[in-house]
Every structure is written in structure tokens, then in C-alpha cells.
Design a protein around this motif. Structure first.
Motif, PDB file in Angstrom:
ATOM      1  N   HIS A   1      58.328  -1.074  40.504  1.00 11.48           N
ATOM      2  CA  HIS A   1      59.226  -1.995  39.812  1.00 11.48           C
ATOM      3  C   HIS A   1      60.307  -2.578  40.721  1.00 11.48           C
ATOM      4  O   HIS A   1      60.769  -3.703  40.480  1.00 11.48           O
ATOM      5  CB  HIS A   1      59.834  -1.308  38.596  1.00 11.48           C
ATOM      6  CG  HIS A   1      58.842  -1.058  37.503  1.00 11.48           C
ATOM      7  ND1 HIS A   1      58.499  -2.016  36.578  1.00 11.48           N
ATOM      8  CD2 HIS A   1      58.073   0.024  37.224  1.00 11.48           C
ATOM      9  CE1 HIS A   1      57.585  -1.531  35.752  1.00 11.48           C
ATOM     10  NE2 HIS A   1      57.301  -0.290  36.123  1.00 11.48           N
TER      11      HIS A   1
ATOM     12  N   TYR B   1      57.108   4.923  40.228  1.00 18.24           N
ATOM     13  CA  TYR B   1      57.676   3.977  39.263  1.00 18.24           C
ATOM     14  C   TYR B   1      58.697   3.075  39.956  1.00 18.24           C
ATOM     15  O   TYR B   1      58.692   1.841  39.776  1.00 18.24           O
ATOM     16  CB  TYR B   1      58.329   4.736  38.117  1.00 18.24           C
ATOM     17  CG  TYR B   1      58.953   3.849  37.063  1.00 18.24           C
ATOM     18  CD1 TYR B   1      58.212   3.417  35.964  1.00 18.24           C
ATOM     19  CD2 TYR B   1      60.289   3.435  37.166  1.00 18.24           C
ATOM     20  CE1 TYR B   1      58.773   2.598  34.994  1.00 18.24           C
ATOM     21  CE2 TYR B   1      60.860   2.622  36.198  1.00 18.24           C
ATOM     22  CZ  TYR B   1      60.107   2.202  35.123  1.00 18.24           C
ATOM     23  OH  TYR B   1      60.674   1.377  34.176  1.00 18.24           O
TER      24      TYR B   1
ATOM     25  N   ARG C   1      50.530  -7.546  36.701  1.00 15.47           N
ATOM     26  CA  ARG C   1      51.718  -7.449  35.852  1.00 15.47           C
ATOM     27  C   ARG C   1      51.326  -7.517  34.362  1.00 15.47           C
ATOM     28  O   ARG C   1      51.907  -6.843  33.520  1.00 15.47           O
ATOM     29  CB  ARG C   1      52.681  -8.595  36.197  1.00 15.47           C
ATOM     30  CG  ARG C   1      54.111  -8.383  35.682  1.00 15.47           C
ATOM     31  CD  ARG C   1      54.937  -9.656  35.813  1.00 15.47           C
ATOM     32  NE  ARG C   1      54.892 -10.264  37.126  1.00 15.47           N
ATOM     33  CZ  ARG C   1      55.672  -9.919  38.152  1.00 15.47           C
ATOM     34  NH1 ARG C   1      56.547  -8.941  38.008  1.00 15.47           N
ATOM     35  NH2 ARG C   1      55.570 -10.565  39.320  1.00 15.47           N
TER      36      ARG C   1
ATOM     37  N   LEU D   1      51.686  -0.653  34.529  1.00 12.30           N
ATOM     38  CA  LEU D   1      52.823  -1.564  34.632  1.00 12.30           C
ATOM     39  C   LEU D   1      53.350  -1.976  33.267  1.00 12.30           C
ATOM     40  O   LEU D   1      54.383  -2.653  33.177  1.00 12.30           O
ATOM     41  CB  LEU D   1      52.435  -2.793  35.446  1.00 12.30           C
ATOM     42  CG  LEU D   1      52.004  -2.497  36.885  1.00 12.30           C
ATOM     43  CD1 LEU D   1      51.564  -3.768  37.585  1.00 12.30           C
ATOM     44  CD2 LEU D   1      53.122  -1.813  37.666  1.00 12.30           C
ATOM     45  N   GLN D   2      52.647  -1.584  32.204  1.00  9.17           N
ATOM     46  CA  GLN D   2      53.128  -1.860  30.849  1.00  9.17           C
ATOM     47  C   GLN D   2      54.069  -0.757  30.354  1.00  9.17           C
ATOM     48  O   GLN D   2      54.715  -0.915  29.326  1.00  9.17           O
ATOM     49  CB  GLN D   2      51.949  -1.990  29.879  1.00  9.17           C
ATOM     50  CG  GLN D   2      50.811  -2.878  30.354  1.00  9.17           C
ATOM     51  CD  GLN D   2      51.270  -4.255  30.798  1.00  9.17           C
ATOM     52  OE1 GLN D   2      52.007  -4.922  30.078  1.00  9.17           O
ATOM     53  NE2 GLN D   2      50.844  -4.663  31.979  1.00  9.17           N
ATOM     54  N   ILE D   3      54.133   0.342  31.082  1.00 16.29           N
ATOM     55  CA  ILE D   3      54.994   1.461  30.679  1.00 16.29           C
ATOM     56  C   ILE D   3      56.411   1.170  31.161  1.00 16.29           C
ATOM     57  O   ILE D   3      56.687   1.203  32.363  1.00 16.29           O
ATOM     58  CB  ILE D   3      54.482   2.790  31.286  1.00 16.29           C
ATOM     59  CG1 ILE D   3      52.998   3.002  30.962  1.00 16.29           C
ATOM     60  CG2 ILE D   3      55.320   3.958  30.773  1.00 16.29           C
ATOM     61  CD1 ILE D   3      52.366   4.165  31.698  1.00 16.29           C
ATOM     62  N   ARG D   4      57.299   0.881  30.263  1.00 15.56           N
ATOM     63  CA  ARG D   4      58.634   0.418  30.638  1.00 15.56           C
ATOM     64  C   ARG D   4      59.594   1.543  30.977  1.00 15.56           C
ATOM     65  O   ARG D   4      60.499   1.373  31.785  1.00 15.56           O
ATOM     66  CB  ARG D   4      59.222  -0.448  29.507  1.00 15.56           C
ATOM     67  CG  ARG D   4      58.444  -1.733  29.263  1.00 15.56           C
ATOM     68  CD  ARG D   4      58.305  -2.537  30.538  1.00 15.56           C
ATOM     69  NE  ARG D   4      57.448  -3.711  30.375  1.00 15.56           N
ATOM     70  CZ  ARG D   4      57.053  -4.463  31.389  1.00 15.56           C
ATOM     71  NH1 ARG D   4      57.396  -4.145  32.617  1.00 15.56           N
ATOM     72  NH2 ARG D   4      56.265  -5.513  31.175  1.00 15.56           N
ATOM     73  N   SER D   5      59.413   2.674  30.372  1.00 14.85           N
ATOM     74  CA  SER D   5      60.319   3.794  30.591  1.00 14.85           C
ATOM     75  C   SER D   5      59.863   4.629  31.784  1.00 14.85           C
ATOM     76  O   SER D   5      58.690   5.003  31.883  1.00 14.85           O
ATOM     77  CB  SER D   5      60.375   4.661  29.331  1.00 14.85           C
ATOM     78  OG  SER D   5      60.816   5.958  29.609  1.00 14.85           O
ATOM     79  N   ARG D   6      60.787   4.937  32.689  1.00 15.69           N
ATOM     80  CA  ARG D   6      60.464   5.785  33.836  1.00 15.69           C
ATOM     81  C   ARG D   6      60.014   7.162  33.354  1.00 15.69           C
ATOM     82  O   ARG D   6      59.064   7.748  33.894  1.00 15.69           O
ATOM     83  CB  ARG D   6      61.693   5.913  34.743  1.00 15.69           C
ATOM     84  CG  ARG D   6      61.444   6.562  36.107  1.00 15.69           C
ATOM     85  CD  ARG D   6      62.738   6.558  36.904  1.00 15.69           C
ATOM     86  NE  ARG D   6      62.544   6.874  38.304  1.00 15.69           N
ATOM     87  CZ  ARG D   6      62.589   8.112  38.812  1.00 15.69           C
ATOM     88  NH1 ARG D   6      62.803   9.135  38.002  1.00 15.69           N
ATOM     89  NH2 ARG D   6      62.423   8.313  40.113  1.00 15.69           N
TER      90      ARG D   6
END
Length: 464
Positions: A165, A161, A203, A209-214
């Protein structure tokens, strides 16, 4: 600058050659390296540098042989622990060749030592135009995080992750993305079929890459991973030490039919029939396993056989044997016991019986299921099953056959299918070898079922 992708379909593996002026760089080479030497000669280049984006687990790399034949320097991520002469490259390392340059990004996650290579053609611009992402970023997917002996999948997923990012997603949208694998590789689970992309496209479209939370990323990346073949960790260790040259492989020994019969019945030796499935159906050596050369032969051979069970090969021609040996060597199987002298014809001429494998069509399967005169077994992977399957079928993916065959009620004949018929042939032959007497292959698989517009069910798996 010259950039060429070499795509090896049976392993869904992409390697690369980059050249500027007279100097060439090879990235993630396959086991057999003549194609790079030929391409370099055609373009007037000398191979001076070899990069590995990580210790590959699904194939044996040719970096050591290529370096020996060219005098090139090998580069690995700093934590690879390679045991042969190489340059351990840290984050920010720069290599200039001709009018081009490569800058290293440390991107741990798929493996601890993973790196990506930023490529800049200074004749075009001073900013990078491409990134070779290894198994860190695929088209539509990212690398699986469970291929390390030193880190847990959760640890690697968290590192992945951060790498995505903090490194790759910081690049401009127009930067081209060239991964080391494509659709069909077991190094990910959701890859698209294209061979290149851009950072901008990934992107927007790459699910990971759409999963925002680690935290959520780690959870999703470590859930429902495809089965990891046993040979993966072995291949990584072979690559850490560097594989021997293919020219060092011994000559294949001819084994007489009577000798093979004893080996099969008394020693439990694996006989690997590499002929097309229709020929295996018509007649084969009893107890032999069919993995046809036409599909992902090496991957399935490594998965089913492993590296410690040298097979006896059964083929129709010297050309088939040569192709099989090369493709087996690409995954680290290079100590075959020999080949059946005279092939299946020789076995029959020696007076030994051939076994057969019955087949039925999708329509016949549907009719017999409605009459309760057969039971269906689906050997596809879980995502395929979840997307649609034959109602009432049992599910046992082919990946698990090396651990054990399915424990299934044998009061009815067992009709086995996959998507197209390739994997079901492997499964049927393994079931016959394990002593299942009434096994039937479904010709054309689930694709034929769908083409016939027969009923399709969805939902949770029904393991046997």
C-alpha cells in the motif's frame, strides 16, 4: 529497451532480461544460465548486472555462475546477508544501463530482504513503465509470509501490507507488473495463469489488495497457508551462499539391478522412477516412487524427497536421465546415488519381479463406492477439495506424505485420485512403498469424475 521474460513451467518461475544499447540486466535467474547467455548474444548485449528480488526458497538461483561467466555484478536487498561479493541495495538505489534505468523499492513482506524493481525506458518516457515485483505481488495474489527464520508470519504479513500500500499501490495504473512466479507456484496460493498485468488491474482484481484493514490482511495472509516444503529454507540458504556451477556435478554412476535390490531392501534407499505414469502402472521396480518428468517434477521431488535423501534414478533413456538431473539440480538435489543400469528392462532381465499398479475409471470408482467395495482418497490441496470433491472420500494432501502416509482403514481397497492423475501416481507409489498392498489409481482423477458428470460434494475437509 529490450525486455524478455523466460518462463520455466515446471517451477512456475519467471526470470527476465532487460537490455539497452549494449548493456543487459538479468533478474532472478534460474539455475541453468545458458539461455541468458544465448539471448544476450542474439541481441548484441553484454550481461553486466544481475538482480535478485529476494533469497528464493523454491529454486536454486544461477546468479553466482552467471556472474562468474560474464563478470556481471550481483545486487541483493540490503538485508539479504549474502556471503559472496555483491552490492547490497537500499531503497531508492538507481542503476542506469544504456538509455534505461532501474530504481529499487524495498518491499519486505514475503521475505525481509524483498525488493521490487521499477523499470524506466528513457527513450519512451521519464516515468516508469514497468515494475518487476519478485514474490511481493503476483497476478491475483501476493507472496506467502512464512519463509523466514528471523520473522514470524504475522510480522512479515504486516510488512507486506505496508509494502503493497505504501510502495506498489502508489504507482500509476498503467505500470506493467512482471512477477517472479505464476499459477502453480507454492510461493502463493491464488495466482492467475497470465504472465503479466498492470497495477490498475491488480488494484481492482487482486483479492489481497481488496483487504483494507492491516489487521484483517495479516489474519487472512497467515490463515490456511499451503504446506511449506522442508527444502524451501534450505534453498534460501544455498542462494545466500551462491550455488556451485552445474558443470561441477559428478558423473552419474550406473547401479546394477542386484545392487539396487540390496539398497532397497536393506538400506531403505529411495528409487525414483521418472517414466510416464502409464509405464509405471504397467510394471515398476517394487518400492520405487513415481514422479514423472511430464509435470511439476522438480517441485514434487523436492517436496517428497527433500535434499538429504539422494535417490537412484530409474529411466528409459540417457536423455531422460539428463533432463531429470538438470531439473533436480534446479531445486538443490544434485547428489543422486546413480541410475538403474538398463532401467526397468534391465531389472526384469536380471530375473527380478516387477510390481504393478491397478487403475480404475471414474465411472468404476462411482460404481464401487455405491457397492461399498472401495474407499476413495483425495490427495489434492485444500482449496481444490473445498471447491468440489467425491462424496464420502477421505482427504490427505500429497504435501503431507513426507511427514506420514494417511492412517486409513485398510479393510477395503484404497482408490487414490488427484485432479488429473499426476499427483495420485506419486501418492500410490508412496503408499505401495510404505507397505499398503491394495492401492488403486483413479485414471484421469477428479477431472474425469467431473467430465462424467458424476455427483460433486462441497464443504469442509474430511481428513483421515
Amino acid at each position: 529497451m529490450y525486455l524478455e521474460q523466460f518462463y520455466l513451467g515446471c517451477l512456475a518461475h519467471a526470470s527476465y532480461m532487460l537490455g539497452s544499447e549494449t548493456e543487459a540486466v538479468v533478474v532472478d535467474p534460474q539455475r541453468d544460465v545458458d539461455l541468458y547467455l544465448q539471448a544476450a548474444e542474439e541481441h548484441g548485449l553484454s550481461i553486466r548486472h544481475i538482480f535478485e528480488t529476494h533469497l528464493h526458497a523454491d529454486f536454486v538461483s544461477g546468479h553466482k555462475e552467471l556472474a562468474a561467466r560474464t563478470g556481471a555484478q550481483i545486487y541483493f536487498g540490503a538485508s539479504a546477508g549474502a556471503t559472496f561479493p555483491h552490492v547490497a541495495v537500499p531503497d531508492g538505489f538507481e542503476l542506469r544501463f544504456g538509455q534505461a534505468r532501474i530504481n529499487v523499492l524495498e518491499t519486505p513482506g514475503h521475505t525481509p530482504e524483498s525488493i521490487c524493481l521499477l523499470v524506466t525506458d528513457n527513450e519512451k518516457a521519464e516515468t516508469p513503465q514497468a515494475v518487476l515485483t519478485g514474490d511481493t505481488l503476483f497476478l491475483g495474489d501476493v507472496g506467502r509470509p512464512d519463509l523466514s527464520r528471523t520473522h514470524t508470519p504475522e510480522q512479515l504479513a504486516g510488512m507486506l501490507y505496508d509494502s503493497l500500500h505504501n510502495k506498489l499501490m502508489k504507482l500509476p495504473d498503467e505500470v506493467l507488473v512482471y512477477p517472479a512466479h505464476g499459477a502453480g507456484s507454492l510461493c502463493g496460493r491464488n495466482m492467475r495463469a497470465e504472465r503479466s498485468s498492470t497495477i490498475g488491474t491488480e488494484r481492482l482484481t487482486n483479492y489481497a489488495l481488496q483487504i483494507r484493514s492491516r489487521e484483517e490482511f495479516v489474519k487472512q495472509l497467515t490463515s490456511n497457508l499451503p504446506a511449506r516444503p522442508d527444502y524451501f529454507l534450505q534453498d534460501a540458504e544455498i542462494n545466500r551462499g551462491g550455488a556451485s556451477s552445474l558443470s561441477e556435478m559428478p558423473e552419474l554412476k550406473a547401479i546394477a539391478p542386484a545392487e539396487l535390490k540390496v539398497m532397497l531392501e536393506e538400506e531403505g534407499v529411495m528409487a525414483l522412477d521418472i517414466r510416464p505414469g502409464d509405464q509405471f502402472v504397467a510394471g515398476h521396480v517394487p518400492g520405487s516412487v513415481n514422479i514423472a518428468l511430464s509435470g511439476q517434477f522438480a517441485t514434487w521431488a523436492g517436496t517428497i524427497l527433500g535434499l538429504s535423501s539422494p535417490p537412484v534414478l530409474i529411466a528409459d533413456s540417457p536423455e531422460q536421465l539428463a533432463e531429470a538431473r538438470l531439473r533436480l539440480a534446479r531445486v538443490g538435489i544434485e547428489a543422486e546415488r546413480g541410475y538403474l543400469q538398463g532401467g526397468v528392462r534391465g531389472w526384469k532381465q536380471a530375473g527380478f519381479d516387477l510390481a504393478q499398479l491397478p487403475e480404475i475409471t471414474a465411472q468404476e470408482l462411482q460404481r464401487r463406492l455405491s457397492e461399498n467395495t472401495v474407499r476413495a482418497l483425495d490427495v489434492r490441496r485444500e482449496p481444490e477439495w473445498m471447491a468440489g470433491h467425491v462424496a464420502g472420500a477421505a482427504w490427505w494432501p500429497l504435501d503431507r506424505f513426507r511427514v506420514s502416509p494417511p492412517e486409513i482403514d485398510l479393510s477395503l481397497p484404497l482408490a487414490v485420485h488427484c485432479q488429473s492423475g499426476y499427483r495420485s501416481m506419486i501418492a500410490c507409489s508412496l503408499l505401495q512403498r510404505a507397505g499398503f498392498k491394495n492401492v488403486i489409481n483413479v485414471a484421469g482423477g477428479f477431472a474425469a469424475w467431473q467430465e462424467a458428470q458424476l455427483p460433486v460434494a462441497t464443504g469442509a475437509s474430511q481428513e483421515v
